[in-house]
Design a protein around this motif. Structure first.
Motif, short mmCIF file in Angstrom:
data_model
loop_
_atom_site.label_atom_id
_atom_site.label_comp_id
_atom_site.label_asym_id
_atom_site.label_seq_id
_atom_site.Cartn_x
_atom_site.Cartn_y
_atom_site.Cartn_z
N ASP A 400 60.28 43.95 80.20
CA ASP A 400 59.04 44.16 79.47
C ASP A 400 58.94 45.62 79.00
OD1 ASP A 400 56.63 43.00 78.50
OD2 ASP A 400 55.55 44.27 79.92
N LEU A 401 59.28 46.55 79.90
CA LEU A 401 59.25 47.97 79.50
C LEU A 401 60.29 48.23 78.42
CD1 LEU A 401 58.86 49.78 82.96
CD2 LEU A 401 57.09 48.83 81.46
N ASP A 402 61.36 47.47 78.46
CA ASP A 402 62.43 47.67 77.48
C ASP A 402 62.06 47.18 76.08
OD1 ASP A 402 65.17 48.65 77.15
OD2 ASP A 402 65.61 46.58 76.59
N ARG A 403 60.93 46.52 75.95
CA ARG A 403 60.45 46.21 74.59
C ARG A 403 60.25 47.51 73.84
NH1 ARG A 403 55.25 43.54 76.38
NH2 ARG A 403 54.60 43.87 74.23
N VAL A 404 59.95 48.58 74.54
CA VAL A 404 59.73 49.88 73.91
C VAL A 404 61.05 50.64 73.74
CG1 VAL A 404 58.55 52.10 74.07
CG2 VAL A 404 57.44 50.02 74.97
N LEU A 405 61.85 50.65 74.80
CA LEU A 405 63.05 51.50 74.78
C LEU A 405 64.23 50.82 74.09
CD1 LEU A 405 62.72 52.71 78.47
CD2 LEU A 405 62.11 53.98 76.40
N ALA A 406 64.36 49.52 74.28
CA ALA A 406 65.48 48.77 73.69
C ALA A 406 66.84 49.34 74.06
CB ALA A 406 65.32 48.68 72.17
N ILE A 407 67.03 49.55 75.35
CA ILE A 407 68.32 50.08 75.80
C ILE A 407 69.03 49.16 76.78
CG2 ILE A 407 67.80 52.54 75.43
CD1 ILE A 407 66.95 52.72 78.34
N LEU A 408 68.36 48.11 77.24
CA LEU A 408 69.00 47.21 78.21
C LEU A 408 69.98 46.28 77.51
CD1 LEU A 408 66.10 46.16 80.62
CD2 LEU A 408 67.79 47.98 80.88
N PRO A 409 70.91 45.73 78.28
CA PRO A 409 71.85 44.78 77.68
C PRO A 409 71.10 43.56 77.15
CG PRO A 409 72.03 44.78 80.08
CD PRO A 409 71.17 45.93 79.71
N ASP A 410 71.67 42.95 76.16
CA ASP A 410 71.09 41.78 75.55
C ASP A 410 70.89 40.68 76.59
OD1 ASP A 410 70.28 39.94 73.67
OD2 ASP A 410 71.74 40.65 72.20
N ALA A 411 69.68 40.13 76.68
CA ALA A 411 69.39 39.10 77.68
C ALA A 411 70.22 37.85 77.44
CB ALA A 411 67.91 38.77 77.67
N ALA A 412 70.52 37.60 76.19
CA ALA A 412 71.25 36.37 75.86
C ALA A 412 72.76 36.58 75.90
CB ALA A 412 70.83 35.90 74.48
N ASP A 413 73.17 37.75 76.39
CA ASP A 413 74.60 38.05 76.36
C ASP A 413 75.38 37.07 77.25
OD1 ASP A 413 76.91 39.32 75.72
OD2 ASP A 413 76.61 41.04 77.04
N GLU A 414 76.33 36.37 76.67
CA GLU A 414 77.14 35.41 77.40
C GLU A 414 78.53 35.97 77.59
OE1 GLU A 414 76.59 31.98 78.26
OE2 GLU A 414 74.43 32.22 77.89
N LEU A 415 79.11 35.64 78.69
CA LEU A 415 80.48 36.05 78.93
C LEU A 415 81.39 35.30 77.96
CD1 LEU A 415 81.85 37.91 80.98
CD2 LEU A 415 82.19 35.93 82.45
N PRO A 416 82.28 36.00 77.25
CA PRO A 416 83.20 35.31 76.35
C PRO A 416 84.04 34.29 77.13
CG PRO A 416 83.28 37.68 75.99
CD PRO A 416 82.44 37.45 77.21
N ALA A 417 84.43 33.22 76.45
CA ALA A 417 85.14 32.12 77.13
C ALA A 417 86.38 32.61 77.86
CB ALA A 417 85.54 31.06 76.10
N GLN A 418 87.13 33.47 77.20
CA GLN A 418 88.37 33.97 77.82
C GLN A 418 88.07 34.70 79.12
OE1 GLN A 418 90.22 37.04 75.51
NE2 GLN A 418 92.10 37.07 76.72
N ALA A 419 87.03 35.52 79.09
CA ALA A 419 86.67 36.27 80.29
C ALA A 419 86.11 35.34 81.36
CB ALA A 419 85.64 37.36 79.93
#
Length: 468
Positions: A400-419
């Motif tokens: 919620d605080l990161d709505r202002v800062l926008a520095i956290l990793p993407d919440a929807a970030d998925e691990l690539p299939a290979q990884a």
RNA sequence: GGCGACGUGGUGAAGUGGUUCAACACGGAGGUCUGCAAAACCUCUAUUCAGCGGUUCGAAUCCGCUCGUCGCCUCCA
């Protein structure tokens, strides 16, 4: 507590009091699209971005306009050199600007008006100035604003018009003016330059009138906040005030906000001096956009900021610390009752965060609140003294605080299939206590930019943000 | 020449009269934990806030001077 901001014009720090309650209208001087933007430009854009984000976080409606200057001397020269039209050149660099802005997580402005699409508005303003005697036409058909007709001229920059060192740096093509200090509203057409046929003649607009016309077009004759770099205070914003208020008779801007310079090698970063570091170059070199964003926003906007490779590395390390916490909170699982004091701890962090930003956008102090919260949560995670739901609550607060800062990793970030496959293989190897294979797989994942750690909650991964 | 901003630890930086006021981040040292690693946590890392003088019971914080850095007076975010 309301948000307080320091106005350049009066020097006062005042509570934000929007003309329309609950709705803040903001205009930011944007890019001139004739080449790649450098990170000094983006320092000022991101400062406005944080302001917009924070006001929205606070529940205010914000209309944010950022202009695009797509006709001026540099664009004309660049287009001629490249053998393309100014429109083509501007399109190309505007696209690049948008890409840079996206990478650095700049909020998309509600309107990104282009100067060439608002010539009519500029002409209307100039006509009003001519009628009121604030402007005059020279022999070649150019039109200038008469500074003597505006007694308040120089107030924003705290300059005495009589003390301006005229004569030393007068542009050669502007003789014919009644007073060398007068500035161009309209430039008569010249061979090899684009021009518009208008009721005030054939020519092209001066730079300053663009911002007056476009801000008023979308925000009204008076609006709440106008932002830009300190180097725009004079003459650009001084001229905007004079021509706007002279034309409308209304106060133009309620609060002027100016961002201090980004320095490189001890001097202001500027295209004209060549000591620039473009966003494209840095990103192409593999610099983490989040680290770059952090480096640019983490110091108070009115404070000069030196850009160094070390500052970027420190930013990347700080970002990594937060990434690790996000990964840890996400992976955490503990069947136990909720911690009774967590709620108040989170609330305290939020209130410190808000108090800091309310105080003229003190991002450094706001970050201190975030990092204190991070340490507290890390401690609780290490002690396993919170529930799975608690961890989710703490993470939700950070997000919620990161709505202002926008520095956290993407919440929807998925691990690539290979990884993901490597991670699964490593899980199996660890179950079989085959540590040689486990270590090898960890190295392979690291090579893909995925850091893996073994914890009581199982394997935990995060992206390793590159600095260069 | 005119106007203005700033000078806090190894680095960046918050703090603008007292009450954890020397935050926070990076870096460094030691420790705990760990198959290893990483991360995390704990302890330590500025008796001191450019220098000098002054105001005050009390100043990093107010005033003066000195030194230094940067910016604007021109296109510039």
């Amino acid at each position: 507590m309301t948000t307080r901001l320091q106005d350049t014009l009066t020097g006062e720090t005042r509570p934000l009091d929007p003309l329309e309650p609950g709705h803040v209208r903001i205009y930011s001087c944007g890019p001139t699209v004739y080449g790649p933007a450098h990170i000094g430009n983006f320092r000022s854009f991101l400062f406005a971005d944080v302001l917009v984000r924070y006001l929205r976080y606070r529940g205010l409606e914000v209309t944010w306009v950022m202009n695009v200057t797509d006709v001026d001397d540099k664009i004309i020269r660049g287009a001629n050199e490249a053998g393309v039209s100014i429109g083509e050149l501007a399109d190309r660099w505007l696209e690049r600007f948008r890409a840079d802005a996206r990478a650095l997580r700049m909020t998309q402005p509600d309107v990104l008006p282009r100067a060439t699409e608002h010539v009519d508005r500029m002409v209307t303003l100039i006509q009003a100035l001519l009628e009121e005697g604030h402007a005059y036409r020279t022999e070649d058909g150019s039109i200038f604003f008469r500074i003597d007709s505006w007694p308040a001229y120089g107030r924003l920059a705290r300059l005495d018009p009589d003390q301006l060192r005229v004569g030393e740096r007068v542009e050669a093509d502007e003789y014919g003016k009644g007073d060398v200090r007068d500035f161009a509203l309209w430039k008569a057409s010249k061979p090899g330059e684009p021009s518009w046929d208008t009721p005030i003649g054939t020519g092209r607009p001066g730079w300053h009138i663009e911002c007056s016309a476009m801000s008023m077009a979308y925000l009204g004759e008076s609006f709440d906040i106008h932002t830009g770099g300190v180097d725009l205070i004079f003459p650009h914003h001084e001229d905007e005030i004079a021509q706007s208020e002279a034309a409308t008779g209304q106060p133009f801007v309620r609060t002027w906000l100016h961002c201090a310079h980004l320095r490189l090698g001890g001097a202001k970063m500027a295209k004209s001096t060549g000591n620039i570091s473009s966003v494209v170059d840095l990103l192409d070199a593999g610099v983490s956009p989040r680290a770059l964003r952090y480096a640019l926003i983490s110091v108070h906007y009115r404070q000069g900021l030196d850009y160094t490779p070390a500052s970027l590395e420190a930013a990347a390390a700080a970002i990594d610390r937060l990434d690790t916490l996000v990964a840890a909170l996400s992976a955490y699982s503990e069947a136990r009752s909720d911690a009774p004091d967590l709620e108040s701890e989170l609330a305290a962090a939020r209130s410190r965060f808000e108090a800091a930003l309310d105080d003229d956008l003190n991002v450094s102090a706001a970050l201190a609140a975030v990092f204190d919260l991070a340490r507290e949560q890390n401690r609780r995670l290490a002690e396993r003294s919170i529930s799975t739901a608690d961890a989710a609550r703490a993470l939700a607060m950070l997000r919620d605080l990161d709505r202002v800062l926008a520095i956290l990793p993407d919440a929807a970030d998925e691990l690539p299939a290979q990884a993901a496959a490597l991670l699964a293989a490593r899980e199996a190897a660890r179950t079989a206590r085959d540590f040689a294979a486990s270590d090898r797989l960890r190295d392979e994942l690291a090579a893909l930019g995925i850091g893996v750690e073994d914890t009581r909650d199982g394997q935990r991964w995060r992206r390793l943000e590159a600095v260069r």
